[in-house]
Motif scaffolding. Sequence first.
Motif, mmCIF file in Angstrom:
data_model
loop_
_atom_site.group_PDB
_atom_site.id
_atom_site.type_symbol
_atom_site.label_atom_id
_atom_site.label_comp_id
_atom_site.label_asym_id
_atom_site.label_seq_id
_atom_site.Cartn_x
_atom_site.Cartn_y
_atom_site.Cartn_z
ATOM 1 N N TYR B 36 0.807 -1.141 -0.128
ATOM 2 C CA TYR B 36 0.158 -0.063 0.108
ATOM 3 C C TYR B 36 0.852 1.141 0.053
ATOM 4 O O TYR B 36 2.076 1.139 0.552
ATOM 5 C CB TYR B 36 -0.700 0.157 1.186
ATOM 6 C CG TYR B 36 -2.021 -0.872 1.160
ATOM 7 C CD1 TYR B 36 -2.029 -2.252 1.462
ATOM 8 C CD2 TYR B 36 -3.350 -0.392 0.839
ATOM 9 C CE1 TYR B 36 -2.813 -3.227 1.508
ATOM 10 C CE2 TYR B 36 -4.428 -1.186 0.891
ATOM 11 C CZ TYR B 36 -4.293 -2.509 1.075
ATOM 12 O OH TYR B 36 -5.425 -3.338 1.196
ATOM 13 N N ASP B 41 -1.691 11.967 6.330
ATOM 14 C CA ASP B 41 -2.974 12.364 6.552
ATOM 15 C C ASP B 41 -3.852 11.706 5.227
ATOM 16 O O ASP B 41 -4.782 12.628 5.172
ATOM 17 C CB ASP B 41 -3.143 13.877 6.593
ATOM 18 C CG ASP B 41 -2.722 14.171 7.997
ATOM 19 O OD1 ASP B 41 -2.533 15.539 8.174
ATOM 20 O OD2 ASP B 41 -2.587 13.565 8.870
ATOM 21 N N ASN B 42 -3.269 10.937 4.554
ATOM 22 C CA ASN B 42 -4.255 10.212 3.650
ATOM 23 C C ASN B 42 -4.299 8.783 4.063
ATOM 24 O O ASN B 42 -3.506 8.042 4.624
ATOM 25 C CB ASN B 42 -3.928 10.375 2.212
ATOM 26 C CG ASN B 42 -4.563 11.703 1.668
ATOM 27 O OD1 ASN B 42 -5.566 12.083 1.721
ATOM 28 N ND2 ASN B 42 -3.248 12.416 1.329
ATOM 29 N N SER B 43 -5.424 7.941 3.290
ATOM 30 C CA SER B 43 -5.745 6.742 3.593
ATOM 31 C C SER B 43 -4.632 5.979 2.584
ATOM 32 O O SER B 43 -4.188 6.264 1.620
ATOM 33 C CB SER B 43 -6.940 6.385 3.390
ATOM 34 O OG SER B 43 -7.286 6.707 2.143
ATOM 35 N N PRO B 44 -4.200 4.602 3.153
ATOM 36 C CA PRO B 44 -3.593 3.825 2.333
ATOM 37 C C PRO B 44 -4.387 3.480 1.237
ATOM 38 O O PRO B 44 -5.509 3.140 1.295
ATOM 39 C CB PRO B 44 -3.192 2.356 3.337
ATOM 40 C CG PRO B 44 -3.686 3.058 4.690
ATOM 41 C CD PRO B 44 -4.655 4.188 4.546
ATOM 42 N N LEU B 46 -4.111 0.572 -2.311
ATOM 43 C CA LEU B 46 -3.409 -0.744 -2.676
ATOM 44 C C LEU B 46 -2.742 -0.467 -3.946
ATOM 45 O O LEU B 46 -3.379 0.272 -4.693
ATOM 46 C CB LEU B 46 -4.747 -1.834 -3.098
ATOM 47 C CG LEU B 46 -4.001 -2.986 -3.423
ATOM 48 C CD1 LEU B 46 -2.989 -3.584 -2.241
ATOM 49 C CD2 LEU B 46 -5.325 -3.934 -3.986
ATOM 50 N N LEU B 89 3.397 0.588 2.979
ATOM 51 C CA LEU B 89 3.322 -0.119 3.908
ATOM 52 C C LEU B 89 3.033 -1.550 3.225
ATOM 53 O O LEU B 89 2.128 -1.701 2.313
ATOM 54 C CB LEU B 89 1.737 0.251 4.564
ATOM 55 C CG LEU B 89 1.711 1.579 5.346
ATOM 56 C CD1 LEU B 89 0.395 1.757 5.528
ATOM 57 C CD2 LEU B 89 2.558 1.228 6.518
ATOM 58 N N LYS B 101 -7.890 -10.408 6.807
ATOM 59 C CA LYS B 101 -7.482 -9.772 8.050
ATOM 60 C C LYS B 101 -6.107 -9.342 7.773
ATOM 61 O O LYS B 101 -5.117 -9.919 8.102
ATOM 62 C CB LYS B 101 -7.591 -10.467 9.254
ATOM 63 C CG LYS B 101 -7.390 -10.061 10.535
ATOM 64 C CD LYS B 101 -7.600 -11.259 11.639
ATOM 65 C CE LYS B 101 -7.164 -10.572 12.960
ATOM 66 N NZ LYS B 101 -7.285 -11.539 14.014
ATOM 67 N N LEU B 102 -5.913 -8.048 7.191
ATOM 68 C CA LEU B 102 -4.788 -7.371 7.140
ATOM 69 C C LEU B 102 -3.901 -7.255 8.423
ATOM 70 O O LEU B 102 -4.301 -6.575 9.257
ATOM 71 C CB LEU B 102 -4.929 -6.238 6.272
ATOM 72 C CG LEU B 102 -5.213 -6.154 4.689
ATOM 73 C CD1 LEU B 102 -5.477 -4.740 4.336
ATOM 74 C CD2 LEU B 102 -4.103 -6.739 3.844
ATOM 75 N N PHE B 104 -0.583 -5.297 8.876
ATOM 76 C CA PHE B 104 0.432 -4.487 8.245
ATOM 77 C C PHE B 104 2.106 -4.370 9.090
ATOM 78 O O PHE B 104 2.103 -4.724 10.277
ATOM 79 C CB PHE B 104 0.012 -2.918 8.553
ATOM 80 C CG PHE B 104 -1.189 -2.774 7.508
ATOM 81 C CD1 PHE B 104 -2.468 -2.943 7.802
ATOM 82 C CD2 PHE B 104 -0.727 -2.188 6.173
ATOM 83 C CE1 PHE B 104 -3.528 -2.393 7.060
ATOM 84 C CE2 PHE B 104 -1.866 -1.742 5.278
ATOM 85 C CZ PHE B 104 -3.163 -2.084 5.572
ATOM 86 N N GLY B 105 2.731 -4.065 8.043
ATOM 87 C CA GLY B 105 4.285 -3.601 8.614
ATOM 88 C C GLY B 105 4.238 -2.124 8.975
ATOM 89 O O GLY B 105 3.164 -1.558 9.012
ATOM 90 N N GLN B 106 5.095 -1.671 9.721
ATOM 91 C CA GLN B 106 5.108 -0.312 10.031
ATOM 92 C C GLN B 106 5.463 0.737 9.009
ATOM 93 O O GLN B 106 5.259 2.033 9.387
ATOM 94 C CB GLN B 106 6.284 -0.239 11.367
ATOM 95 C CG GLN B 106 6.060 -1.002 12.550
ATOM 96 C CD GLN B 106 7.289 -0.858 13.420
ATOM 97 O OE1 GLN B 106 8.229 -1.535 13.301
ATOM 98 N NE2 GLN B 106 6.904 -0.202 14.666
#
Lengths: 112, 114
Positions: B36, B41-44, B46, B89, B101-102, B104-106
Amino acid sequence: DTTVKQNPRYKLARVGKPVNLICSQTMNHDTMYWYQKKPNQAPKLLLFYYDKILNREADTFEKFQSSRPNNSFCSLYIGSAGLEYSAMYLCASSRGGRDEQYFGPGTRLTVL
Amino acid sequence: GQQVKQSSPSLTVQEGGISILNCDYENDMFDYFAWYKKYPDNSPTLLISVRSNVDKREDGRLTVFLNKSGKHFSLHITASQPEDTAVYLCAAVGATGGNNKLTFGQGTVLSVIP
């Protein structure tokens, strides 16, 4: 329309007060998710609704509630906000099974 | 412990170069792997994903390589551009009742400099 909408975009709350965040999608997705994201940390899944069935993560079970009155809407409810709740809250949706998740723009919650 | 790890918090690449972002995972049950892109301030969003039955997928300038034995997957961005500057990400999914069920990495902050 592949957008997921979240309201409000920014939320200021007082410690001990309730917070209600709203998410909506019109893709007829059967699954909706809520994630919490803090700076320099991975987004963390809090809970998800598959149709009308709510699944909450074990380590955040008691901190967050949710409701899904219909297929399009899903809320995230915090009964009593603490300082540690300050974060970005991301909503996502997917068509059930193994499809990709679409994310909303997020709500930045600041608890004072 | 963290099941999906991005060991490099940041990466700087010259414009036109190849950006290589890495992700390691622990759970053998993961069978879907994704990258991703996220602006502040925005969404991930894909970018590209791959199932565990393939070890490579290309889409334009993006290529995902999956190494299941090494529990590692990477994103290669060729001809990197300043517009590629963002947080990347990685995420993985293992079946949980049939739902995504994602995990995520940091994140890795990619900076592409002109």
